[in-house]
Motif scaffolding. Structure first.
Motif: not given
Length: 644
Positions: A445-454, A466-476
């Motif tokens: 479940s931690t993997i899913s939380r990281l993917l969702f960027r919780f 190819g896009q770092d999830v930390r460099q995009v908006t959480q809402a999108s």
């Protein structure tokens, strides 16, 4: 004759004005007190363990000002100015009222010149007429003041409540996992009520009362000399010092009441939220005793608080009585010696009463304002809590073309002494299905939380196309991922609302189609209220399987490019599971899908299966490959087959 006529009209006018303004003053106090509930239970801090100094209160007021004096809202600013202007004009006029009574007494006593029957008859008549007019006009002034300011106050409370609501939804998952719902709701409730109280009493009573006290003190000095003024000043200073000092002492009793009040509220809400668990273990008596312990502690603290209030009231009245006795004795000696008129004796009494009445009121309100500031400080403290996960500066909306997922050497820990993931690396090609299996606590479940960027990875990077999830908006990012969680919690609303929550703007046909794909449509239309059926608190009116299917329909309606299924069929029977699994397989086509599963029979079709153990990937491959390896996956499969 002309002189007599002018005095006649002057005294009649003064009489009318006296009654008018004096009634306004009295009505203002009564009107402001009416409907005001000075609650004993306030909350000063989440732990109740610290005193708030004046600087903290000043910071709280600074936080409130932008909501009151709204940038770009001239209409609201004008309302504030008009309301304050009307109020201060009324207070200025009220200060002149004792002089009018002085003239009236002197005329009736025969001390004023000229004295004749015409004036003697006109003054009482003017006072009576003025009194009647004053009652009507005082009501008008009071209602107009409230009518002018109400939009400002309500706008401020609305914006603050909305800001707090938005901020709470913007905080990280970690905050909400550790919060107590009952205590948090009470903090917000008290904070909003504190703002309402503060706006009405600080602006409309405290400031004008202080203005009135200063003005009367200056007049008293000029009218009766420095000795009487010095005595009055000493009495006022003693009163204020005593009130503030004892109020600070009383705060410890208030604080204890706050703690117990919050604990009782939290206990009650927690008990109701877990109603079924209470019934399962027949612990109604235990819950009642736990709640009663908090109520008993609150009761004891409330008794001590009330006793301390008695000390305050007795002390205040002793100080006021001493000041009145000494000053009136000096004025009485002046009347006996012929230095003062009877009207001036009445003037001294009227000035003192006009000072002490608002002072007594100020002492009472000060305690409540102190509590309101404390409540507001606690609520504004929530606004200062910074989310652990934020959109980085310059973050842009994610551009999902295929939905390829990549975990590159990702490690994560909630705490330094508790490592959850250790160097996780895997790729899910666009449109492929990846399953993650393993024992409880393996980190699935931690993997899913990281993917969702919780949460953000402690080390390594998570990519989508190819896009770092930390460099995009959480809402999108979250808008691109549809999730069916293991523990489905529904809103206390209708089935229609809960399905439509996946895409609120969806058409009725889309909602019905989603329900059909989730294999819940037939069940819904069989209900008396159909889609309008209320699901109850957290969806408790539905079975586990029904809740799960509503959640699946909600995700189908969202229609995201990436699907995350976290034990999506765990609450379903075998037959329903097969039906829904077929639907999930259908909607998974051409979508990147990550399945977190305990039941291995639901993931045998996956393009790749990751087997996790103690936060690491220990095996990977297709279902057939893993069976051939005869490792952990094969052992898990055999055990499940035996049980089935």
């Amino acid at each position: 004759m002309v002189q007599v006529g002018s005095n006649h009209f002057l005294l009649v006018g003064r009489g009318c004005l006296a009654s008018l303004v004096w009634t306004c003053f009295n009505f203002s106090i009564k009107h402001d007190l009416k409907g005001t509930h000075l609650r004993p239970g306030h909350f000063d801090s989440p732990s109740g363990a610290r005193d708030l100094n004046d600087s903290a209160h000043i910071e709280t007021l600074k936080t409130l000002v932008p909501f009151l004096w709204v940038k770009g809202r001239f209409d609201l600013k004008a309302r504030v100015i008009l309301a304050l202007g009307c109020m201060f004009v009324a207070k200025s006029i009220s200060v002149y009222v004792p002089f009018i009574f002085k003239d009236a007494v002197d005329v009736l006593d025969g001390s004023a010149a000229p004295s004749n029957a015409m004036i003697m008859a006109a003054v009482p008549t003017g006072l009576i007429i003025g009194y009647g007019i004053a009652r009507v006009v005082s009501l008008f002034f009071g209602e107009m003041r409230d009518a002018i300011f109400v939009r400002v106050g309500q706008h401020a409370m609305r914006e603050i409540a909305l800001s707090t609501f938005r901020h709470l939804h913007g905080l990280s998952l970690d905050y909400h996992l550790s919060r107590k719902t009952g205590g948090l709701s009470r903090i917000i409730e008290r904070g909003i009520k504190g703002i309402d109280f503060l706006l009405r009493f600080l602006l409309f009573n405290i400031l004008p009362t202080l203005f009135e006290i200063i003005l009367i003190s200056v007049i008293f000095w000029l009218q009766f000399g420095w000795i009487s003024a010095l005595i009055t000043l000493a009495c006022l200073s003693s009163y204020i010092a005593f009130t503030f000092g004892v109020t600070e002492w009383r705060l410890k009793f208030r604080r204890e009441m706050n703690e117990q009040d919050t604990e009782a509220n939290t206990s009650a809400i927690d008990s109701f939220l877990n109603f079924e668990t209470v019934k399962y273990f027949t612990n109604e008596k235990h819950e009642a005793e736990r709640y009663d312990r908090s109520l008993a502690a609150y009761q004891d603290a409330a008794v001590r608080s009330q006793l301390s209030l008695t000390v305050v009231n007795v002390g205040q009245n002793i100080i006021i009585a001493l000041g009145l006795v000494v000053v009136l004795w000096i004025a009485a000696r002046g009347v006996i010696d012929g230095r003062l008129t009877l009207g001036e004796f009445v003037l001294a009494n009227s000035l003192l009463v006009q000072i002490y009445i608002p002072l007594n009121f100020l002492g009472t309100v000060y305690r409540s304002i102190k509590q309101s500031l404390t409540d507001m400080e606690t609520m504004f403290g929530i606004l200062k809590v910074s989310p652990d996960v934020k959109d980085n500066k310059g973050a842009k909306p994610i551009n999902v073309s295929g939905g390829a997922i990549r975990f590159d050497n990702v490690s994560f820990n909630y705490r330094q002494d508790r490592q959850i993931l250790q160097g996780i690396s895997f790729d899910v090609p666009a449109g492929a299905t990846c399953a993650i299996v393993g024992s409880s606590g393996a980190g699935k479940s931690t993997i899913s939380r990281l993917l969702f960027r919780f949460y953000d990875a402690t080390e390594g990077t998570v990519y989508i196309d190819g896009q770092d999830v930390r460099q995009v908006t959480q809402a999108s990012l979250r808008g691109s991922i549809g999730v069916v969680p293991q523990d489905t919690v529904l809103f206390n609303d209708t089935i229609h609302y809960n399905i439509a929550y996946g895409r609120p703007e969806a058409s009725e046909a889309d909602i019905i189609n989603a329900a059909k794909m989730a294999k819940i449509y037939d069940f819904i239309i069989s209900l008396p209220d159909g889609f309008k059926t209320e699901v109850g608190e957290r969806g408790l009116k539905l079975s586990g399987g029904e809740k799960q299917r509503v959640a699946i329909a909600r995700t189908i309606l969202k229609n995201p490019p990436i699907l995350l299924l976290d034990e999506a069929t765990s609450a379903l029977d075998s037959r329903t599971e097969q039906d829904i699994q077929a639907a999930l397989n259908e909607i998974s086509k051409d979508r990147t899908t990550v399945i977190i599963a305990h039941r291995l029979s639901t993931v045998i079709h996956a393009d790749e299966i990751l087997v996790m153990e103690a936060g690491a990937i220990v095996e990977r491959g297709t279902h057939a490959d893993l069976l051939a390896q005869a490792g952990i996956y094969k052992a898990m499969w055999d055990r499940q087959q035996e049980r089935e």
